[in-house]
Design a protein around this motif. Structure first.
Motif, PDB file in Angstrom:
ATOM      1  N   ASP A 208       0.260 -14.648 -20.103  1.00  0.00           N
ATOM      2  CA  ASP A 208       0.380 -14.617 -18.655  1.00  0.00           C
ATOM      3  C   ASP A 208       1.844 -14.634 -18.215  1.00  0.00           C
ATOM      4  N   LYS A 209       2.149 -13.801 -17.235  1.00  0.00           N
ATOM      5  CA  LYS A 209       3.459 -13.714 -16.581  1.00  0.00           C
ATOM      6  C   LYS A 209       4.556 -13.174 -17.490  1.00  0.00           C
ATOM      7  N   ALA A 210       4.206 -12.653 -18.662  1.00  0.00           N
ATOM      8  CA  ALA A 210       5.234 -12.160 -19.587  1.00  0.00           C
ATOM      9  C   ALA A 210       5.992 -10.975 -19.018  1.00  0.00           C
ATOM     10  N   PHE A 211       5.326 -10.102 -18.251  1.00  0.00           N
ATOM     11  CA  PHE A 211       5.955  -8.896 -17.716  1.00  0.00           C
ATOM     12  C   PHE A 211       6.326  -9.025 -16.244  1.00  0.00           C
ATOM     13  N   ASP A 212       6.112 -10.168 -15.638  1.00  0.00           N
ATOM     14  CA  ASP A 212       6.256 -10.283 -14.190  1.00  0.00           C
ATOM     15  C   ASP A 212       7.676 -10.042 -13.688  1.00  0.00           C
ATOM     16  N   LEU A 217      11.351  -1.797 -14.602  1.00  0.00           N
ATOM     17  CA  LEU A 217      10.714  -1.082 -15.695  1.00  0.00           C
ATOM     18  C   LEU A 217      10.162   0.264 -15.228  1.00  0.00           C
ATOM     19  N   GLN A 218      10.453   1.309 -16.005  1.00  0.00           N
ATOM     20  CA  GLN A 218      10.006   2.663 -15.677  1.00  0.00           C
ATOM     21  C   GLN A 218       8.966   3.188 -16.654  1.00  0.00           C
ATOM     22  N   VAL A 219       9.051   2.793 -17.916  1.00  0.00           N
ATOM     23  CA  VAL A 219       8.080   3.256 -18.912  1.00  0.00           C
ATOM     24  C   VAL A 219       7.842   2.159 -19.936  1.00  0.00           C
ATOM     25  N   THR A 245       1.395  -2.271 -11.879  1.00  0.00           N
ATOM     26  CA  THR A 245       2.805  -1.931 -12.080  1.00  0.00           C
ATOM     27  C   THR A 245       3.114  -0.516 -11.622  1.00  0.00           C
ATOM     28  N   ALA A 246       4.353  -0.310 -11.214  1.00  0.00           N
ATOM     29  CA  ALA A 246       4.811   1.028 -10.836  1.00  0.00           C
ATOM     30  C   ALA A 246       5.334   1.805 -12.034  1.00  0.00           C
ATOM     31  N   ALA A 247       5.478   1.140 -13.169  1.00  0.00           N
ATOM     32  CA  ALA A 247       5.984   1.808 -14.370  1.00  0.00           C
ATOM     33  C   ALA A 247       4.921   2.727 -14.957  1.00  0.00           C
ATOM     34  N   ARG A 248       5.376   3.713 -15.736  1.00  0.00           N
ATOM     35  CA  ARG A 248       4.448   4.606 -16.428  1.00  0.00           C
ATOM     36  C   ARG A 248       3.985   3.912 -17.709  1.00  0.00           C
TER      37      ARG A 248
END
Length: 422
Positions: A208-212, A217-219, A245-248
């Protein structure tokens, strides 16, 4: 006399300018350019450094040779910007590399550990490529490598995502490892990270919350990982993050497997026969874009619809507001409220008595018409916790009208007694 002195000074200046170029030495086993400051000694089966290398080199390619140890042998090249020592037999990153380095390529060697002193003083390093080695542990010191933009540790034997990665880094390649965990706070500072490659690893879930905090981040690549799609406790975070997320995202987890949140346009839960432990299931949209238009509501799914069970006798029931597990974010879309008649099985004995002027109190369930915004673990038996608001059945409490009738009856009896006595 003055003319001879001037002429001599001019000659000395010309010699100082052109002699280094004319006397520049390029080792016979190498190719040189740029006044012999760019030296390519790749593919020569070298085991020691060739003789004749200038100290002011800016580019040195020693790849595809037989070097086993280069410790302390490259320190004198204080102007060196790019060093390529790939495809050798090195067991470690050479000690005491020049601090002037911008790019270091050490791919396809026998390096097992990236020690903290290997990068501790490389303030100018922008590219570090130690891919295709046997690195099991990468030790980075906090607040070092402040100029690093590209880190490649792919195709190694890492089990944990390295901590203390420099905060200015933009690209991190950790693919083709044995990564299965991300320690708390590992990615918190990487707010400039634009590309993260995690494919071909052993991830079963993302904490949890690792990428928050990866706001730039784009890809990100996540394919070829053994995701635990049925783990309702741990897998929901990454599934929810992928949707928001807005990243690809290349290789979204559980995309080709059945999982409870895969419905693209989830329909609201349809009420069935009254039950003492109702289950309310929320579904997560598989597409994070605008949801499809909801179907035309039917008679059974209209907002604020009261379902009156005609076959159920008018028993005295209690109000049970449904309490859903707490979520960190507000629910999506507007919620549709449904009122459902529920008979409490625990109150069966008390409710057998006929009702005395008390109407049935419905139970109100507030059900989100969209999808839950997080995936907190819900017990399989039920996903709604019921709480009783009234402690005593209404069948045992006389109504206000009944009390008035009793009072009037008492007054009539008293009046009759008084008349009889007169």
């Amino acid at each position: 006399m003055e003319y001879q002195i001037l002429n001599t000074s001019t000659c000395l200046l010309v010699l100082l300018v052109f002699i280094p170029t004319g006397l520049g030495i390029c080792p016979s086993s190498c190719k040189c350019s740029g006044n012999d400051r760019n030296v390519d000694c790749s593919g020569r089966n070298l085991t020691v450094l060739p003789q004749g290398l200038q100290d002011n080199l800016t580019y040195l390619n020693l790849s595809f040779n037989q070097f086993v140890d280069l410790d302390h042998q490259l320190t004198r090249f204080t102007n060196l910007r790019t060093l390529d020592i790939s495809n050798n037999w090195l067991k470690n990153v050479p000690a005491h590399l020049p601090k002037s380095l911008w790019e270091l390529y050490a791919t396809n060697n026998n390096i097992k550990v990236l020690q903290k002193l290997d990068t501790a003083y490389q303030w100018n390093l922008r590219v570090l490529d130690v891919s295709r080695n046997m690195v099991e542990r990468a030790v980075l010191i906090n607040n070092t490598l402040s100029s690093l933009k590209f880190l490649n540790l792919s195709s190694n034997k890492l089990w944990t995502v390295p901590t203390n990665m420099p905060y200015n880094i933009e690209t991190v390649d950790l693919s083709n490892n044995f990564l299965s965990q991300i320690l708390p706070g590992t990615l918190v500072r990487l707010q400039h990270l634009t590309s993260l490659y995690l494919h071909n690893n052993k991830f079963s879930y993302i904490p949890d919350k690792a990428f928050d905090q990866l706001s730039q981040l784009q890809v990100i690549t996540l394919y070829n990982n053994p995701w635990s799609c049925s783990d309702n406790q741990n897998i929901p975070y990454v599934l929810q993050w992928v949707q928001g997320t807005a990243a690809r995202v290349v290789g979204a987890p559980c995309a080709d497997q059945p999982w409870p949140w895969a419905s693209a346009a989830p329909a609201p839960a349809q009420p069935t026969a009254p039950d003492s432990s109702p289950m309310i299931k929320g579904t997560k949209a598989a597409d994070r874009e605008a949801p499809a238009a909801a179907p035309e509501p039917t008679k059974a799914t209209k907002t604020h619809k009261q379902f009156k069970a005609k076959s159920v006798p008018p028993l005295a029931t209690q109000s049970h507001p449904a309490l859903f597990p707490g979520t960190d974010r507000p629910p999506q879309e507007a919620a549709a409220t449904r009122t459902i008649l529920v008979q409490d099985s625990t109150e069966g004995n008390a409710s057998l008595a006929p009702a005395t002027g008390s109407s049935t109190t419905p139970m109100t369930l507030s059900i989100t018409s969209g999808m839950p915004t997080n995936y907190s673990k819900m017990p399989q038996s039920t996903t709604a916790t019921l709480r009783k608001e009234e402690a005593t059945p209404s069948a045992r409490v006389p109504s206000r009208a009944s009390r008035w009738q009793m009072g009037l009856l008492c007054l009539a009896l008293l009046h009759a007694v008084a008349v009889a006595m007169d």
